[in-house]
Motif scaffolding. Sequence first.
Motif, mmCIF file in Angstrom:
data_model
loop_
_atom_site.group_PDB
_atom_site.id
_atom_site.type_symbol
_atom_site.label_atom_id
_atom_site.label_comp_id
_atom_site.label_asym_id
_atom_site.label_seq_id
_atom_site.Cartn_x
_atom_site.Cartn_y
_atom_site.Cartn_z
ATOM 1 N N THR A 159 -6.540 -3.950 -2.403
ATOM 2 C CA THR A 159 -7.606 -4.793 -1.859
ATOM 3 C C THR A 159 -7.163 -6.248 -1.921
ATOM 4 O OG1 THR A 159 -8.713 -5.199 -3.974
ATOM 5 C CG2 THR A 159 -9.314 -3.158 -2.782
ATOM 6 N N SER A 160 -8.012 -7.118 -1.428
ATOM 7 C CA SER A 160 -7.677 -8.552 -1.447
ATOM 8 C C SER A 160 -7.490 -9.066 -2.869
ATOM 9 C CB SER A 160 -8.739 -9.362 -0.718
ATOM 10 O OG SER A 160 -10.004 -9.156 -1.308
ATOM 11 N N GLU A 161 -8.086 -8.405 -3.859
ATOM 12 C CA GLU A 161 -7.893 -8.806 -5.252
ATOM 13 C C GLU A 161 -6.450 -8.580 -5.705
ATOM 14 O OE1 GLU A 161 -10.820 -6.772 -7.563
ATOM 15 O OE2 GLU A 161 -12.472 -7.736 -6.497
ATOM 16 N N ASP A 162 -5.728 -7.723 -4.987
ATOM 17 C CA ASP A 162 -4.333 -7.410 -5.320
ATOM 18 C C ASP A 162 -3.334 -8.295 -4.574
ATOM 19 O OD1 ASP A 162 -5.069 -5.097 -6.911
ATOM 20 O OD2 ASP A 162 -5.546 -4.122 -5.006
ATOM 21 N N LEU A 163 -3.838 -9.249 -3.823
ATOM 22 C CA LEU A 163 -3.004 -10.032 -2.903
ATOM 23 C C LEU A 163 -1.737 -10.586 -3.553
ATOM 24 C CD1 LEU A 163 -2.472 -11.491 -0.207
ATOM 25 C CD2 LEU A 163 -3.934 -13.354 -1.067
ATOM 26 N N TYR A 164 -1.855 -11.307 -4.636
ATOM 27 C CA TYR A 164 -0.686 -11.989 -5.196
ATOM 28 C C TYR A 164 0.323 -11.000 -5.776
ATOM 29 C CZ TYR A 164 -3.107 -16.265 -4.212
ATOM 30 O OH TYR A 164 -3.736 -17.284 -3.558
ATOM 31 N N GLU A 165 -0.159 -9.951 -6.429
ATOM 32 C CA GLU A 165 0.753 -8.945 -6.963
ATOM 33 C C GLU A 165 1.459 -8.202 -5.828
ATOM 34 O OE1 GLU A 165 0.922 -5.061 -9.901
ATOM 35 O OE2 GLU A 165 -1.024 -5.794 -9.234
ATOM 36 N N LEU A 166 0.694 -7.820 -4.809
ATOM 37 C CA LEU A 166 1.270 -7.098 -3.675
ATOM 38 C C LEU A 166 2.305 -7.958 -2.949
ATOM 39 C CD1 LEU A 166 1.012 -4.407 -2.137
ATOM 40 C CD2 LEU A 166 -0.658 -5.532 -0.675
ATOM 41 N N SER B 266 -1.017 -15.776 3.418
ATOM 42 C CA SER B 266 -2.138 -15.617 4.350
ATOM 43 C C SER B 266 -1.909 -14.444 5.300
ATOM 44 C CB SER B 266 -2.400 -16.909 5.126
ATOM 45 O OG SER B 266 -1.281 -17.268 5.895
ATOM 46 N N ARG B 267 -0.666 -14.194 5.695
ATOM 47 C CA ARG B 267 -0.369 -13.049 6.567
ATOM 48 C C ARG B 267 -0.591 -11.727 5.815
ATOM 49 N NH1 ARG B 267 -0.094 -11.079 11.678
ATOM 50 N NH2 ARG B 267 1.568 -9.565 11.862
ATOM 51 N N THR B 268 -0.182 -11.681 4.557
ATOM 52 C CA THR B 268 -0.412 -10.488 3.747
ATOM 53 C C THR B 268 -1.911 -10.261 3.564
ATOM 54 O OG1 THR B 268 1.688 -10.816 2.597
ATOM 55 C CG2 THR B 268 0.110 -9.328 1.556
ATOM 56 N N LEU B 269 -2.669 -11.323 3.315
ATOM 57 C CA LEU B 269 -4.117 -11.204 3.180
ATOM 58 C C LEU B 269 -4.731 -10.669 4.472
ATOM 59 C CD1 LEU B 269 -6.672 -11.597 1.514
ATOM 60 C CD2 LEU B 269 -6.764 -13.958 2.386
ATOM 61 N N TRP B 270 -4.264 -11.170 5.603
ATOM 62 C CA TRP B 270 -4.760 -10.680 6.894
ATOM 63 C C TRP B 270 -4.492 -9.184 7.036
ATOM 64 C CZ3 TRP B 270 -2.176 -8.638 11.197
ATOM 65 C CH2 TRP B 270 -2.959 -8.465 12.333
ATOM 66 N N ILE C 23 -4.269 -7.006 4.679
ATOM 67 C CA ILE C 23 -5.134 -6.270 3.758
ATOM 68 C C ILE C 23 -6.577 -6.237 4.268
ATOM 69 C CG2 ILE C 23 -6.159 -6.264 1.440
ATOM 70 C CD1 ILE C 23 -3.535 -7.496 0.426
ATOM 71 N N ASN C 24 -7.073 -7.380 4.732
ATOM 72 C CA ASN C 24 -8.502 -7.511 5.022
ATOM 73 C C ASN C 24 -8.902 -7.490 6.486
ATOM 74 O OD1 ASN C 24 -9.433 -7.629 2.447
ATOM 75 N ND2 ASN C 24 -9.517 -9.851 2.340
ATOM 76 N N LYS C 25 -8.108 -8.091 7.339
ATOM 77 C CA LYS C 25 -8.573 -8.345 8.693
ATOM 78 C C LYS C 25 -7.890 -7.518 9.773
ATOM 79 C CE LYS C 25 -10.853 -12.414 7.775
ATOM 80 N NZ LYS C 25 -11.994 -12.136 7.003
ATOM 81 N N CYS C 26 -6.678 -7.111 9.539
ATOM 82 C CA CYS C 26 -5.942 -6.343 10.536
ATOM 83 C C CYS C 26 -6.672 -5.013 10.746
ATOM 84 C CB CYS C 26 -4.505 -6.097 10.088
ATOM 85 S SG CYS C 26 -3.521 -5.182 11.285
ATOM 86 N N PRO C 27 -7.086 -4.740 11.979
ATOM 87 C CA PRO C 27 -7.828 -3.494 12.209
ATOM 88 C C PRO C 27 -6.980 -2.267 11.886
ATOM 89 C CG PRO C 27 -7.820 -4.894 14.175
ATOM 90 C CD PRO C 27 -6.904 -5.524 13.178
ATOM 91 N N ASN C 28 -7.608 -1.323 11.205
ATOM 92 C CA ASN C 28 -6.976 -0.037 10.924
ATOM 93 C C ASN C 28 -5.653 -0.168 10.176
ATOM 94 O OD1 ASN C 28 -9.074 1.428 12.397
ATOM 95 N ND2 ASN C 28 -8.188 0.401 14.164
ATOM 96 N N SER C 29 -5.630 -1.061 9.191
ATOM 97 C CA SER C 29 -4.457 -1.313 8.363
ATOM 98 C C SER C 29 -4.820 -0.992 6.923
ATOM 99 C CB SER C 29 -4.050 -2.780 8.491
ATOM 100 O OG SER C 29 -3.074 -3.131 7.540
ATOM 101 N N TYR C 30 -3.953 -0.215 6.253
ATOM 102 C CA TYR C 30 -4.252 0.247 4.909
ATOM 103 C C TYR C 30 -3.014 0.094 4.022
ATOM 104 C CZ TYR C 30 -7.796 2.344 7.836
ATOM 105 O OH TYR C 30 -8.778 2.519 8.773
ATOM 106 N N PHE C 31 -3.134 -0.730 2.983
ATOM 107 C CA PHE C 31 -2.063 -0.931 2.013
ATOM 108 C C PHE C 31 -2.358 -0.073 0.789
ATOM 109 C CE2 PHE C 31 0.001 -5.055 3.300
ATOM 110 C CZ PHE C 31 1.292 -4.704 2.960
ATOM 111 N N TYR C 32 -1.326 0.581 0.279
ATOM 112 C CA TYR C 32 -1.453 1.383 -0.930
ATOM 113 C C TYR C 32 -0.335 1.024 -1.899
ATOM 114 C CZ TYR C 32 -4.257 4.401 2.084
ATOM 115 O OH TYR C 32 -5.195 4.881 2.967
ATOM 116 N N TYR C 33 -0.706 0.889 -3.172
ATOM 117 C CA TYR C 33 0.319 0.842 -4.205
ATOM 118 C C TYR C 33 0.891 2.240 -4.355
ATOM 119 C CZ TYR C 33 -1.094 -3.741 -5.985
ATOM 120 O OH TYR C 33 -1.352 -5.077 -6.135
ATOM 121 N N VAL C 34 2.184 2.330 -4.612
ATOM 122 C CA VAL C 34 2.830 3.580 -4.977
ATOM 123 C C VAL C 34 3.019 3.503 -6.482
ATOM 124 C CG1 VAL C 34 4.869 5.039 -4.693
ATOM 125 C CG2 VAL C 34 4.018 3.694 -2.736
ATOM 126 N N THR C 35 2.349 4.402 -7.206
ATOM 127 C CA THR C 35 2.420 4.370 -8.661
ATOM 128 C C THR C 35 2.948 5.701 -9.184
ATOM 129 O OG1 THR C 35 0.168 5.167 -9.001
ATOM 130 C CG2 THR C 35 0.454 2.790 -8.777
#
Length: 162
Positions: A10-17, A45-49, A51-63
């Motif tokens: 999520t956007s809360e993960d922005l800096y780590e991601l 700002s592009r990474t934030l976009w 995560i949050n604004k790009c339609p149908n875009s999904y970031f996942y951590y691999v753990t």
Amino acid sequence: MQQVELIRATSEDLYELHSLQVEAFKPLYDKYHDDDTSPARESISRTLWKINKCPNSYFYYVTSADETVGAIRVVRDRHSSDDTVMHISPLFIRPEFQGRGYGGAAIEAVIMLWDKTLIWRLATIKEEEGNCRFYEKYGFVHSGKEERVNDYMTLAFYEKKL
């Protein structure tokens, strides 16, 4: 094969991601100097976009074993009205975890998660033969499409049909 879990970022993960992405792609950027395409050069700002604004875009951590080993982003094809055609863009594994099966496990996990997807697409650096072999190992086939980025680098486009 490694066991991995995908955890939605999520956007809360922005800096780590963003930091993970820069760490994973910096060696390739240093080699190819692809200023306009390298995830290592992407702005916060592009990474934030993405995560949050790009339609149908999904970031996942691999753990794995409660440790973040990388991340994967999936995006619906812009010509598709549903999730039947998706792109992996990008997949990145932290350098110390590369070559240990986490990338392949991430691909298999995302394909299981997105079980309605029939066609997967991605692009990788043609000159990185190990990357090309990696994707081919997981069933991706070179589509024949390529795009020259600069004097050092060409993107090769791959596809996997289920």
